[in-house]
Design a protein around this motif. Structure first.
Motif, PDB file in Angstrom:
ATOM      1  N   ARG A 182       0.837  -1.217   0.000  1.00 40.04           N
ATOM      2  CA  ARG A 182       0.000   0.000   0.000  1.00 40.04           C
ATOM      3  C   ARG A 182       0.865   1.257   0.000  1.00 40.04           C
ATOM      4  O   ARG A 182       0.557   2.241  -0.675  1.00 40.04           O
ATOM      5  CB  ARG A 182      -0.929   0.010   1.210  1.00 40.04           C
TER       6      ARG A 182
ATOM      7  N   VAL B 299      -1.852   1.666  -8.689  1.00 39.61           N
ATOM      8  CA  VAL B 299      -1.905   0.251  -9.072  1.00 39.61           C
ATOM      9  C   VAL B 299      -1.552   0.093 -10.544  1.00 39.61           C
ATOM     10  O   VAL B 299      -0.760  -0.765 -10.925  1.00 39.61           O
ATOM     11  CB  VAL B 299      -3.296  -0.363  -8.764  1.00 39.61           C
TER      12      VAL B 299
ATOM     13  N   SER C 251      -5.002  -6.814 -11.729  1.00 39.75           N
ATOM     14  CA  SER C 251      -5.892  -7.610 -10.866  1.00 39.75           C
ATOM     15  C   SER C 251      -5.089  -8.429  -9.858  1.00 39.75           C
ATOM     16  O   SER C 251      -5.539  -8.648  -8.728  1.00 39.75           O
ATOM     17  CB  SER C 251      -6.795  -8.520 -11.700  1.00 39.75           C
TER      18      SER C 251
ATOM     19  N   ARG D 279      -4.204  -6.054  -7.084  1.00 41.79           N
ATOM     20  CA  ARG D 279      -5.381  -5.824  -6.233  1.00 41.79           C
ATOM     21  C   ARG D 279      -5.662  -7.023  -5.329  1.00 41.79           C
ATOM     22  O   ARG D 279      -6.061  -6.850  -4.172  1.00 41.79           O
ATOM     23  CB  ARG D 279      -6.598  -5.493  -7.096  1.00 41.79           C
TER      24      ARG D 279
END
Length: 83
Positions: free
Chosen positions: A11, A26, A38, A41
């Motif tokens: 993060r 991202v 993805s 994530r």
């Protein structure tokens, strides 16, 4: 390092890559590392593990990116000072 600590680290990396509006980290990390967004994530959500190899790749690519940005900024400052 636990997976929770790895998510906190990831993060922080993404936050450092965000643009002036606070988004895009991202996507930028995905482009730098060639990891699908993805997958990044899923690592952030905790549904996929972040390995030591992932961390090394991310750290290396992000360090290169920040060094490149600093060099560009330094060059821009030099050009602005020239009469």
């Amino acid at each position: 390092m636990t997976q929770d600590e790895r998510r906190i680290w990831l993060r922080a990396i993404i936050k450092s890559l965000n643009d002036e509006r606070g988004d895009g980290g991202v996507s930028k990390l995905a482009r730098l590392t060639r990891i699908h967004p993805s997958n990044i994530r899923r690592r952030l959500a905790g549904t996929a593990c972040t390995t030591d190899r992932d961390m090394a790749l991310i750290a290396h690519e992000v360090n290169l990116f920040h060094a490149e940005q600093a060099a560009k900024h330094k060059n821009a400052q030099k050009l602005a000072r020239k009469p």
